[in-house]
Design a protein around this motif. Structure first.
Motif, short mmCIF file in Angstrom:
data_model
loop_
_atom_site.label_atom_id
_atom_site.label_comp_id
_atom_site.label_asym_id
_atom_site.label_seq_id
_atom_site.Cartn_x
_atom_site.Cartn_y
_atom_site.Cartn_z
N SER A 83 44.64 -19.83 -25.89
CA SER A 83 45.57 -20.36 -24.88
C SER A 83 45.49 -21.88 -24.81
O SER A 83 46.51 -22.57 -24.72
N GLY A 86 47.18 -23.36 -27.89
CA GLY A 86 48.64 -23.28 -27.77
C GLY A 86 49.18 -24.33 -26.81
O GLY A 86 50.20 -24.98 -27.09
N GLN A 87 48.49 -24.52 -25.69
CA GLN A 87 48.91 -25.55 -24.73
C GLN A 87 48.81 -26.93 -25.34
O GLN A 87 49.68 -27.78 -25.15
N GLY A 95 53.26 -29.12 -32.56
CA GLY A 95 53.89 -27.97 -33.19
C GLY A 95 55.34 -28.22 -33.59
O GLY A 95 55.85 -27.60 -34.51
#
Length: 181
Positions: A83, A86-87, A95
């Protein structure tokens, strides 16, 4: 559910976007960003102050800053790292390759190492400020902190209402700046 206001706001947004983009990168987007981003930062500071002074906001501050080591039991730490990663990729725009695009506009005299250090620090500060704007208001309003990204639009209404008659105007400007950011 209300078609005409949605159409009017959609047209307004489209026209404003076209006017900014017609100016080009330096004459439109960059010029707009030099005004809009500092304005958004100042408004965020105001929202943080108001959110943290709401009755019951202390529970939100505790939720943010009191460590919860229960999530690390077993293989939970893998989910935490996933998580967080991804953050990080979303927040720093790694990204989407936006950093490459912005990097192509940098001057040769820019200090790349300094910018590579400054950007994550500034990103982290803004992320903490965003949490300080939302989480105290979530707990002051009695909402569920696990609702996700929609909390921005649900929770900040409480903060804007607490600002009295200036709240709706302040809220509209804030949301427009968030939209363009």
């Amino acid at each position: 559910s209300s078609g005409m206001p949605a159409i009017l706001f959609g047209v307004f947004f489209l026209v404003l976007t076209v006017l900014i983009v017609i100016g080009g990168v330096s004459g439109g987007i960059e010029k707009f960003s030099k005004i809009a981003m500092p304005a958004l930062f100042i408004m965020l500071v105001i929202v943080v102050i108001r959110s943290c002074t709401l009755p019951g906001a202390g529970a939100g501050l505790e939720f943010m800053f009191k460590p919860n080591f229960e999530v690390f039991k077993g293989s939970g730490w893998i989910n935490v790292l996933a998580s967080a990663g991804g953050q990080m990729f979303f927040s720093l725009s790694l990204g989407m390759g936006i950093t490459v695009t912005y990097g192509s506009y940098m001057k040769k005299s820019e200090n790349l190492e300094q910018n590579a250090l400054l950007i994550p620090i500034a990103d982290t500060i803004i992320a903490i400020m965003a949490g300080l704007a939302i989480m105290p208001a979530v707990f002051a309003s009695g909402l569920d902190p696990g609702q996700g990204p929609g909390l921005l639009f649900v929770t900040l209404q409480t903060v804007f209402q607490a600002m009295g008659s200036a709240g709706p105007i302040f809220g509209t400007i804030f949301y427009l700046l968030v939209l363009f950011a």
